[in-house]
Design a protein around this motif. Structure first.
Motif, PDB file in Angstrom:
ATOM      1  N   MET A   1    -111.891 -17.427  48.607  1.00 28.10           N
ATOM      2  CA  MET A   1    -111.706 -17.511  50.024  1.00 28.10           C
ATOM      3  C   MET A   1    -112.988 -17.078  50.727  1.00 28.10           C
ATOM      4  SD  MET A   1    -108.303 -16.273  52.098  1.00 28.10           S
ATOM      5  CE  MET A   1    -107.388 -15.490  50.800  1.00 28.10           C
ATOM      6  N   THR A   2    -113.288 -17.736  51.818  1.00 24.08           N
ATOM      7  CA  THR A   2    -114.476 -17.350  52.577  1.00 24.08           C
ATOM      8  C   THR A   2    -114.193 -16.085  53.378  1.00 24.08           C
ATOM      9  OG1 THR A   2    -113.881 -18.618  54.538  1.00 24.08           O
ATOM     10  CG2 THR A   2    -115.118 -19.786  52.815  1.00 24.08           C
ATOM     11  N   ARG A   3    -115.263 -15.493  53.843  1.00 21.18           N
ATOM     12  CA  ARG A   3    -115.121 -14.263  54.625  1.00 21.18           C
ATOM     13  C   ARG A   3    -114.300 -14.512  55.895  1.00 21.18           C
ATOM     14  NH1 ARG A   3    -119.857 -10.060  55.781  1.00 21.18           N
ATOM     15  NH2 ARG A   3    -118.482  -8.391  56.371  1.00 21.18           N
ATOM     16  N   LYS A   4    -114.536 -15.653  56.576  1.00 23.70           N
ATOM     17  CA  LYS A   4    -113.800 -15.969  57.799  1.00 23.70           C
ATOM     18  C   LYS A   4    -112.311 -16.145  57.494  1.00 23.70           C
ATOM     19  CE  LYS A   4    -113.525 -18.985  61.759  1.00 23.70           C
ATOM     20  NZ  LYS A   4    -113.991 -20.160  62.449  1.00 23.70           N
ATOM     21  N   ALA A   5    -112.000 -16.845  56.422  1.00 26.07           N
ATOM     22  CA  ALA A   5    -110.598 -17.042  56.050  1.00 26.07           C
ATOM     23  C   ALA A   5    -109.932 -15.715  55.727  1.00 26.07           C
ATOM     24  CB  ALA A   5    -110.491 -18.001  54.872  1.00 26.07           C
ATOM     25  N   THR A   6    -110.650 -14.818  55.070  1.00 23.21           N
ATOM     26  CA  THR A   6    -110.114 -13.498  54.745  1.00 23.21           C
ATOM     27  C   THR A   6    -109.845 -12.713  56.023  1.00 23.21           C
ATOM     28  OG1 THR A   6    -111.285 -13.466  52.643  1.00 23.21           O
ATOM     29  CG2 THR A   6    -110.552 -11.348  53.501  1.00 23.21           C
ATOM     30  N   ASN A   8    -109.345 -13.945  59.028  1.00 27.33           N
ATOM     31  CA  ASN A   8    -108.239 -14.576  59.741  1.00 27.33           C
ATOM     32  C   ASN A   8    -106.906 -14.203  59.108  1.00 27.33           C
ATOM     33  OD1 ASN A   8    -109.940 -15.737  61.582  1.00 27.33           O
ATOM     34  ND2 ASN A   8    -109.863 -17.773  60.675  1.00 27.33           N
ATOM     35  N   ALA A   9    -106.856 -14.144  57.797  1.00 25.70           N
ATOM     36  CA  ALA A   9    -105.620 -13.766  57.105  1.00 25.70           C
ATOM     37  C   ALA A   9    -105.246 -12.331  57.455  1.00 25.70           C
ATOM     38  CB  ALA A   9    -105.771 -13.942  55.600  1.00 25.70           C
ATOM     39  N   LYS A  10    -106.226 -11.450  57.493  1.00 26.21           N
ATOM     40  CA  LYS A  10    -105.958 -10.059  57.866  1.00 26.21           C
ATOM     41  C   LYS A  10    -105.499  -9.951  59.318  1.00 26.21           C
ATOM     42  CE  LYS A  10    -109.024  -7.900  54.502  1.00 26.21           C
ATOM     43  NZ  LYS A  10    -110.232  -7.101  54.303  1.00 26.21           N
ATOM     44  N   LEU A  12    -103.986 -12.303  61.017  1.00 26.13           N
ATOM     45  CA  LEU A  12    -102.635 -12.853  61.072  1.00 26.13           C
ATOM     46  C   LEU A  12    -101.617 -11.820  60.571  1.00 26.13           C
ATOM     47  CD1 LEU A  12    -100.639 -15.126  61.597  1.00 26.13           C
ATOM     48  CD2 LEU A  12    -101.180 -16.021  59.317  1.00 26.13           C
ATOM     49  N   ASP A  13    -101.938 -11.138  59.487  1.00 25.28           N
ATOM     50  CA  ASP A  13    -101.045 -10.104  58.962  1.00 25.28           C
ATOM     51  C   ASP A  13    -100.824  -8.999  59.994  1.00 25.28           C
ATOM     52  OD1 ASP A  13    -100.826 -11.474  56.566  1.00 25.28           O
ATOM     53  OD2 ASP A  13    -102.229 -10.160  55.483  1.00 25.28           O
ATOM     54  N   ALA A  14    -101.882  -8.564  60.654  1.00 26.54           N
ATOM     55  CA  ALA A  14    -101.783  -7.517  61.661  1.00 26.54           C
ATOM     56  C   ALA A  14    -100.977  -8.005  62.869  1.00 26.54           C
ATOM     57  CB  ALA A  14    -103.173  -7.061  62.094  1.00 26.54           C
ATOM     58  N   PHE A  15    -101.194  -9.259  63.259  1.00 30.82           N
ATOM     59  CA  PHE A  15    -100.458  -9.855  64.377  1.00 30.82           C
ATOM     60  C   PHE A  15     -98.962  -9.891  64.071  1.00 30.82           C
ATOM     61  CE2 PHE A  15     -98.546 -13.400  66.617  1.00 30.82           C
ATOM     62  CZ  PHE A  15     -99.056 -13.284  67.897  1.00 30.82           C
ATOM     63  N   ILE A  16     -98.614 -10.372  62.891  1.00 31.48           N
ATOM     64  CA  ILE A  16     -97.209 -10.464  62.493  1.00 31.48           C
ATOM     65  C   ILE A  16     -96.578  -9.069  62.425  1.00 31.48           C
ATOM     66  CG2 ILE A  16     -95.625 -11.142  60.622  1.00 31.48           C
ATOM     67  CD1 ILE A  16     -96.779 -13.487  62.290  1.00 31.48           C
ATOM     68  N   ALA A  17     -97.299  -8.094  61.908  1.00 33.03           N
ATOM     69  CA  ALA A  17     -96.781  -6.727  61.837  1.00 33.03           C
ATOM     70  C   ALA A  17     -96.505  -6.185  63.243  1.00 33.03           C
ATOM     71  CB  ALA A  17     -97.753  -5.822  61.090  1.00 33.03           C
ATOM     72  N   ALA A  18     -97.426  -6.422  64.169  1.00 36.30           N
ATOM     73  CA  ALA A  18     -97.233  -5.963  65.548  1.00 36.30           C
ATOM     74  C   ALA A  18     -96.051  -6.676  66.191  1.00 36.30           C
ATOM     75  CB  ALA A  18     -98.505  -6.187  66.363  1.00 36.30           C
ATOM     76  N   LYS A  19     -95.925  -7.975  65.944  1.00 30.39           N
ATOM     77  CA  LYS A  19     -94.811  -8.756  66.501  1.00 30.39           C
ATOM     78  C   LYS A  19     -93.478  -8.239  65.976  1.00 30.39           C
ATOM     79  CE  LYS A  19     -92.713 -13.306  66.775  1.00 30.39           C
ATOM     80  NZ  LYS A  19     -91.409 -12.681  66.764  1.00 30.39           N
ATOM     81  N   ILE A  20     -93.404  -7.946  64.696  1.00 26.98           N
ATOM     82  CA  ILE A  20     -92.170  -7.419  64.106  1.00 26.98           C
ATOM     83  C   ILE A  20     -91.800  -6.090  64.765  1.00 26.98           C
ATOM     84  CG2 ILE A  20     -91.217  -6.410  61.988  1.00 26.98           C
ATOM     85  CD1 ILE A  20     -92.739  -8.675  60.466  1.00 26.98           C
ATOM     86  N   GLU A  21     -92.795  -5.247  64.992  1.00 31.87           N
ATOM     87  CA  GLU A  21     -92.538  -3.955  65.631  1.00 31.87           C
ATOM     88  C   GLU A  21     -92.053  -4.142  67.071  1.00 31.87           C
ATOM     89  OE1 GLU A  21     -94.700   0.356  66.397  1.00 31.87           O
ATOM     90  OE2 GLU A  21     -95.790  -1.209  65.327  1.00 31.87           O
ATOM     91  N   ILE A  22     -92.677  -5.065  67.806  1.00 31.92           N
ATOM     92  CA  ILE A  22     -92.255  -5.348  69.183  1.00 31.92           C
ATOM     93  C   ILE A  22     -90.831  -5.887  69.190  1.00 31.92           C
ATOM     94  CG2 ILE A  22     -92.610  -6.909  71.139  1.00 31.92           C
ATOM     95  CD1 ILE A  22     -95.657  -6.577  70.597  1.00 31.92           C
ATOM     96  N   ASP A  23     -90.533  -6.825  68.298  1.00 26.07           N
ATOM     97  CA  ASP A  23     -89.180  -7.385  68.225  1.00 26.07           C
ATOM     98  C   ASP A  23     -88.139  -6.295  67.975  1.00 26.07           C
ATOM     99  OD1 ASP A  23     -90.193  -9.925  68.677  1.00 26.07           O
ATOM    100  OD2 ASP A  23     -90.045 -10.560  66.581  1.00 26.07           O
ATOM    101  N   ALA A  24     -88.452  -5.347  67.099  1.00 25.39           N
ATOM    102  CA  ALA A  24     -87.532  -4.248  66.810  1.00 25.39           C
ATOM    103  C   ALA A  24     -87.334  -3.366  68.043  1.00 25.39           C
ATOM    104  CB  ALA A  24     -88.045  -3.417  65.637  1.00 25.39           C
ATOM    105  N   MET A  25     -88.418  -3.090  68.772  1.00 25.92           N
ATOM    106  CA  MET A  25     -88.309  -2.283  69.988  1.00 25.92           C
ATOM    107  C   MET A  25     -87.459  -2.996  71.030  1.00 25.92           C
ATOM    108  SD  MET A  25     -92.000  -0.447  70.563  1.00 25.92           S
ATOM    109  CE  MET A  25     -93.105  -1.743  70.047  1.00 25.92           C
TER     110      MET A  25
END
Length: 74
Positions: A1-6, A8-10, A12-25
């Motif tokens: 994987m390229t550095r940019k793809a890595t 972006n994946a990180k 995206l993971d952080a975005f999804i984690a924040a979204k899950i936390e917001i949804d729970a709140m």
């Protein structure tokens, strides 16, 4: 994987984690609201009103920012 793809994946993971936390709140707030914010409607006093207005003001800041309204209007 390229550095940019890595990166972006990180991101995206952080975005999804924040979204899950917001949804729970949000779920917790909806449940608390359905229960009159853990108060007995027959015992409401001005302290409860002040607390609820504080919550409302904080939520207004968030919704104004999210929807570009209020002071966040362009």
């Amino acid at each position: 994987m390229t550095r940019k793809a890595t990166n972006n994946a990180k991101a995206l993971d952080a975005f999804i984690a924040a979204k899950i936390e917001i949804d729970a709140m949000l779920e917790r707030l909806v449940a608390l609201s359905a229960d009159h914010f853990d108060t007995n409607p027959d015992e409401i006093n001005w302290g409860h009103v002040g607390t609820l207005n504080h919550y409302r003001a904080k939520l207004r800041e968030i919704t104004d920012s999210a929807f570009r309204e209020g002071e966040h209007t362009k």
